[in-house]
Design a protein around this motif. Structure first.
Motif, mmCIF file in Angstrom:
data_model
loop_
_atom_site.group_PDB
_atom_site.id
_atom_site.type_symbol
_atom_site.label_atom_id
_atom_site.label_comp_id
_atom_site.label_asym_id
_atom_site.label_seq_id
_atom_site.Cartn_x
_atom_site.Cartn_y
_atom_site.Cartn_z
ATOM 1 N N GLU B 75 88.890 29.278 55.726
ATOM 2 C CA GLU B 75 88.758 29.761 57.105
ATOM 3 C C GLU B 75 90.099 30.047 57.770
ATOM 4 O OE1 GLU B 75 86.242 30.488 59.182
ATOM 5 O OE2 GLU B 75 84.808 30.309 57.523
ATOM 6 N N ILE B 76 91.132 29.287 57.380
ATOM 7 C CA ILE B 76 92.416 29.429 58.091
ATOM 8 C C ILE B 76 93.374 30.369 57.382
ATOM 9 C CG2 ILE B 76 92.255 27.132 59.158
ATOM 10 C CD1 ILE B 76 94.505 26.329 57.050
ATOM 11 N N GLU B 77 92.920 30.998 56.316
ATOM 12 C CA GLU B 77 93.814 31.890 55.582
ATOM 13 C C GLU B 77 94.287 33.023 56.490
ATOM 14 O OE1 GLU B 77 92.306 32.990 51.659
ATOM 15 O OE2 GLU B 77 94.021 34.377 51.531
ATOM 16 N N GLY B 78 95.588 33.139 56.633
ATOM 17 C CA GLY B 78 96.152 34.211 57.454
ATOM 18 C C GLY B 78 96.029 33.974 58.952
ATOM 19 N N VAL B 79 95.628 32.755 59.349
ATOM 20 C CA VAL B 79 95.423 32.456 60.768
ATOM 21 C C VAL B 79 96.300 31.260 61.126
ATOM 22 C CG1 VAL B 79 93.676 31.818 62.491
ATOM 23 C CG2 VAL B 79 93.033 33.238 60.533
ATOM 24 N N ARG B 80 96.772 31.177 62.361
ATOM 25 C CA ARG B 80 97.588 30.030 62.754
ATOM 26 C C ARG B 80 97.314 29.606 64.192
ATOM 27 N NH1 ARG B 80 103.374 30.437 62.061
ATOM 28 N NH2 ARG B 80 103.882 30.063 64.232
ATOM 29 N N ASP B 83 93.893 29.352 67.105
ATOM 30 C CA ASP B 83 92.787 30.010 66.391
ATOM 31 C C ASP B 83 92.466 29.228 65.107
ATOM 32 O OD1 ASP B 83 90.838 31.793 65.640
ATOM 33 O OD2 ASP B 83 92.219 33.363 64.978
ATOM 34 N N ALA B 84 93.515 28.807 64.402
ATOM 35 C CA ALA B 84 93.298 28.008 63.184
ATOM 36 C C ALA B 84 92.651 26.667 63.522
ATOM 37 C CB ALA B 84 94.626 27.792 62.456
ATOM 38 N N ARG B 87 89.019 27.240 64.106
ATOM 39 C CA ARG B 87 88.274 27.495 62.866
ATOM 40 C C ARG B 87 88.078 26.210 62.056
ATOM 41 N NH1 ARG B 87 88.823 32.979 60.498
ATOM 42 N NH2 ARG B 87 89.071 34.419 62.226
ATOM 43 N N PHE B 137 98.836 23.102 63.172
ATOM 44 C CA PHE B 137 98.290 24.155 64.040
ATOM 45 C C PHE B 137 98.831 24.029 65.459
ATOM 46 C CE2 PHE B 137 94.371 23.737 61.120
ATOM 47 C CZ PHE B 137 94.968 24.537 60.172
ATOM 48 N N ASP B 144 104.415 29.648 69.069
ATOM 49 C CA ASP B 144 103.928 30.962 69.487
ATOM 50 C C ASP B 144 103.748 31.072 71.004
ATOM 51 O OD1 ASP B 144 103.858 31.264 66.773
ATOM 52 O OD2 ASP B 144 101.671 31.378 66.590
#
Lengths: 202, 202
Positions: B75-80, B83-84, B87, B137, B144
């Motif tokens: 689910e967290i692939e490519g997400v941080r 949002d991560a 998920r 996360f 960010d």
């Protein structure tokens, strides 16, 4: 003259013995023999008050629950809103060793309540009583203008319930996460998330 | 030619049978005989893979834990960042019937882990792995600029852990509090409490 036996006192003494055994060895290892030894009574004296292990676990759980309930009532006397919620949470969260020991009883009870309708109902009714308090304090906070506009009271009731429950597990199984200082910081964060920002004009 | 036995498959099949029995009857009622019947194997075939009940409970728990871990990774692939975190929480929270059944295994495991050093350590290590994710996360969210200035990451890690744990209990013992809609609302409230306000100038 026959010896006068205080049955309530005997019951309480047996429940205290059971509580100590659950904390020390776990509910699986509670036996009538061990309870008798711990309480200093004959085997038959235990069975007279509690017919089986389930009755003993229920009594231990209710003792934990009712003592928290009584302490909550004392703590919130004359207090309302977020201050009352904070005081109640301080009673329920597993501060110090006493809280950790209570949490062990609670964890044993949860597992059995998941499988037994009678225990399930006792737990459910107690949780409902507790949620009623949380709801009341949040409603008071709204009436007094201390609740942030975005807070949904029903969602917040579940949030507080879930957190209080989760800390019972952490106290027993991840104790370094549940130090008094961390419980304080978490409670501050919770109350902060509910509190309306102070208007800048003040 | 001798029959080729896929031992991993057999182990998985036995763990699945145990999981079903724990969900249906509770861990107290798990017996080698019942597992053999559920799995469709001879009694001796179970003992060959799992020497005792504790080994079976551990296997069932690890199965629940590892499947959540694998799904989280997907689910967290490519997400941080937040949002991560959202998920991951969606994987861990007890959404729908699957989640409730998993929570029953978890509740059984907690109680035994409180009394057994080996189970305690397995649980502790898994929780630490999960907390490492939460910390990552939240740190990304800070980097960010999406984390509110008042959020203390270490306190927030405990908050998320406590909530996730508490929802396991609610799913089993207060199911009306843990509907999918309520889980969604609670998750929104959590993420909101971490998110920096959107600057008014934008």
């Amino acid at each position: 003259m026959p010896k006068i036996v205080d049955h309530d006192e005997r019951r309480a003494h047996i429940v205290e013995a059971v509580t100590q055994i659950i904390i020390r060895d776990g509910f699986d290892r509670v036996t009538m023999r061990e309870i008798a030894a711990e309480a200093g009574y004959a085997h038959g004296a235990i069975a007279r008050y509690f017919p089986d292990k389930q009755a003993l676990l229920t009594a231990a759980f209710l003792q934990v629950f009712n003592s928290s309930h009584d302490r909550t009532l004392q703590e919130i006397e004359g207090v309302r809103g977020l201050d009352a919620l904070r005081r109640m949470s301080r009673v329920l969260l597993p501060y110090s060793d006493v809280g950790i020991n209570k949490s062990r009883i609670v964890l044993s009870f949860w597992d059995r309540a998941a499988q037994d309708q009678g225990l399930w109902e006792i737990h459910h009714e107690n949780i409902m009583r507790r949620r009623q308090f949380i709801r009341r304090f949040l409603t008071e906070a709204m009436e007094d203008g201390e609740l942030a506009a975005h807070v949904n009271i029903e969602v917040a009731v579940e949030e507080v319930s879930a957190r209080n429950a989760g800390w019972q597990m952490l106290a027993v199984l991840v104790p370094e996460a549940a130090t008094n200082a961390k419980l304080d910081a978490s409670l501050d964060a919770l109350i902060r998330s509910f509190r309306a920002p102070i208007p800048e004009s003040l």
